[in-house]
Design an enzyme around this catalytic site. Structure first.
Site, mmCIF file in Angstrom:
data_model
loop_
_atom_site.group_PDB
_atom_site.id
_atom_site.type_symbol
_atom_site.label_atom_id
_atom_site.label_comp_id
_atom_site.label_asym_id
_atom_site.label_seq_id
_atom_site.Cartn_x
_atom_site.Cartn_y
_atom_site.Cartn_z
ATOM 1 N N GLU A 1 74.753 -14.657 -129.629
ATOM 2 C CA GLU A 1 74.545 -15.003 -128.223
ATOM 3 C C GLU A 1 73.947 -16.402 -128.114
ATOM 4 O O GLU A 1 74.392 -17.236 -127.301
ATOM 5 C CB GLU A 1 73.617 -13.987 -127.562
ATOM 6 C CG GLU A 1 73.244 -14.339 -126.136
ATOM 7 C CD GLU A 1 72.293 -13.345 -125.503
ATOM 8 O OE1 GLU A 1 71.946 -13.518 -124.320
ATOM 9 O OE2 GLU A 1 71.891 -12.358 -126.182
ATOM 10 N N ARG A 2 72.946 -16.683 -128.921
ATOM 11 C CA ARG A 2 72.271 -17.973 -128.837
ATOM 12 C C ARG A 2 73.157 -19.109 -129.336
ATOM 13 O O ARG A 2 73.104 -20.221 -128.814
ATOM 14 C CB ARG A 2 70.947 -17.891 -129.598
ATOM 15 C CG ARG A 2 69.955 -17.039 -128.830
ATOM 16 C CD ARG A 2 68.756 -16.578 -129.600
ATOM 17 N NE ARG A 2 67.924 -15.750 -128.727
ATOM 18 C CZ ARG A 2 66.945 -14.955 -129.126
ATOM 19 N NH1 ARG A 2 66.653 -14.884 -130.418
ATOM 20 N NH2 ARG A 2 66.260 -14.244 -128.257
ATOM 21 N N GLY B 1 72.861 -42.337 -106.020
ATOM 22 C CA GLY B 1 73.064 -41.393 -104.924
ATOM 23 C C GLY B 1 74.314 -40.553 -105.075
ATOM 24 O O GLY B 1 74.354 -39.395 -104.625
ATOM 25 N N MET C 1 69.466 -5.512 -119.714
ATOM 26 C CA MET C 1 68.154 -5.429 -120.347
ATOM 27 C C MET C 1 67.037 -5.750 -119.358
ATOM 28 O O MET C 1 66.070 -5.025 -119.240
ATOM 29 C CB MET C 1 68.077 -6.395 -121.533
ATOM 30 C CG MET C 1 68.857 -5.974 -122.747
ATOM 31 S SD MET C 1 68.505 -7.029 -124.189
ATOM 32 C CE MET C 1 69.472 -8.485 -123.768
#
Length: 380
Positions: A243-244, A341, A126
């Site tokens: 899809e969502r 870290g 798309m």
């Protein structure tokens, strides 16, 4: 809280998925990340295991089980394994419904057996360089030449773009009508004029091939029109909820899993002579994330149940996608911070989750688009 949406059959399927991941995905994932693409063999392995085409009728080689909860289990386990690069959800939950609901019997016979076996990998095209969520901006055109279309244009950010054997292309078949002049054409591997560009270099999900696609006067047979002529807009709007939901399910699962691993980490990590879990700030962070995940999970499970029953509307699917993906982003960031870290090191899963998950609030419709859909429904 005890989840109540799954049956024994769903949990048995979960065991199958976990076994598949342990054998066919996890041992190879680092290699795929370095290569920027998964192997075609893992797709065939997924087909042999019955993980592709869950909702496809058995006569075409599928699982014959339209219950979305099986797809939800698959999404949860892939998310928990930290393996978003194998785009099985795209294949099953996004492309599959288009083929099942729109394909003619001849098209089903031609494409679905390979779809289910893993021989035919799929993609949907798309997005264009100048058109993202705005379908009216699509410039790829398909001109009618009697027994075929001549397809011209380009697409970008196409997941499975390198591997795909079938690409559902959104193209303009009528110069008038804006978004209502678009159609879905299926372009197959090997068609003259169909070219793939770069395998795009992303900050995360490295093993998920994402490509530019080019169509130079590609002759697409009329038999490859999927659905109604000039009907793509309606088709696309119909299937966006699934899809969502698939994205939302993965998002809450990632958030929960990171919370679990981070909770274990802060119990072991020491600072100033004691575990950092003993500091009030750390406890508050964990408490806030646990509560947010619990509340979100309750809403998501309700949405899963509603969608499995065919009752979930586009607005609530948009709510689920927006809220859960933004939660994933927040939780991932906070969990990385709590790792200090070490959280910035790729050897720690939270570091990869940080880069892999950033796309979640973008693809499948951005957070801003989700809010627009919800807002329009309330203020129309």
């Amino acid at each position: 809280m005890q989840r109540e949406i799954y049956t024994e059959d769903h949990e048995a399927f979960r065991g199958t998925v976990r076994t598949f991941l342990a054998k066919e995905v996890t041992p190879h994932y680092e290699q795929w990340e370095r290569a920027g693409i998964v192997s075609r063999e893992v797709w065939r392995a997924a087909g042999r295991q019955g993980l592709l085409g869950l909702a496809v009728p058995q006569e075409y080689g599928g699982g014959g089980e339209p219950d979305f909860r099986y797809s939800a289990v698959l999404a949860e386990e892939f998310a928990r394994a930290g393996a978003p690069g194998f785009a099985i959800g795209l294949h099953n939950d996004i492309i599959g419904p288009y083929l099942l609901s729109l394909a003619t019997e001849e098209q089903k016979q031609r494409w679905l057996p390979g779809f289910c076996s893993g021989e035919l990998i799929t993609a949907i095209a798309m997005t264009e360089p100048g058109a993202g969520s705005d379908l009216q901006g699509i410039r790829t055109t398909a001109q009618d030449h009697g027994d075929h279309w001549v397809l011209s244009g380009s697409k970008t950010f196409i997941s499975n773009g390198i591997l795909a054997d079938l690409v559902l292309v959104v193209a303009r078949t009528s110069p008038e009508g804006g978004a209502h002049g678009l159609s879905l054409l299926v372009v197959e591997r090997g068609m003259d004029g169909f070219e793939r560009g770069r395998n795009l270099d992303k900050i995360g999900q490295k093993s998920q091939d994402t490509a530019e696609l080019f169509f130079h006067d590609v002759r697409v047979p009329k038999e490859n029109l999927l659905g109604e002529l000039n009907g793509a807009f309606g088709h696309l709007m119909t299937h966006l909820a699934q899809e969502r939901m698939a994205i939302a399910v993965a998002a809450i699962t990632v958030a929960e899993h990171l919370l679990e691993t981070t909770t274990a980490y802060v119990k072991e990590r020491e600072a100033f002579g004691r575990p950092i879990a003993t500091f009030q700030h750390i406890r508050f962070e964990i408490a806030e994330m646990a509560t947010e995940c619990a509340v979100t999970r309750a809403f998501l499970d309700r949405c899963i149940t509603e969608h499995a029953a065919g009752k979930l509307d586009a607005v609530h699917a948009s709510m689920a996608k927006w809220w859960s993906t933004e939660l994933q982003k927040r939780v991932t960031d906070r969990c990385l911070q709590l790792h200090g870290g070490y959280g910035y090191m790729n050897e720690y899963p939270v570091a990869r989750a940080y880069t892999d998950g950033r796309i979640q609030t973008i693809y499948g419709g951005t957070t801003e688009i989700m809010k627009e859909i919800i807002g329009r429904s309330l203020l129309a």
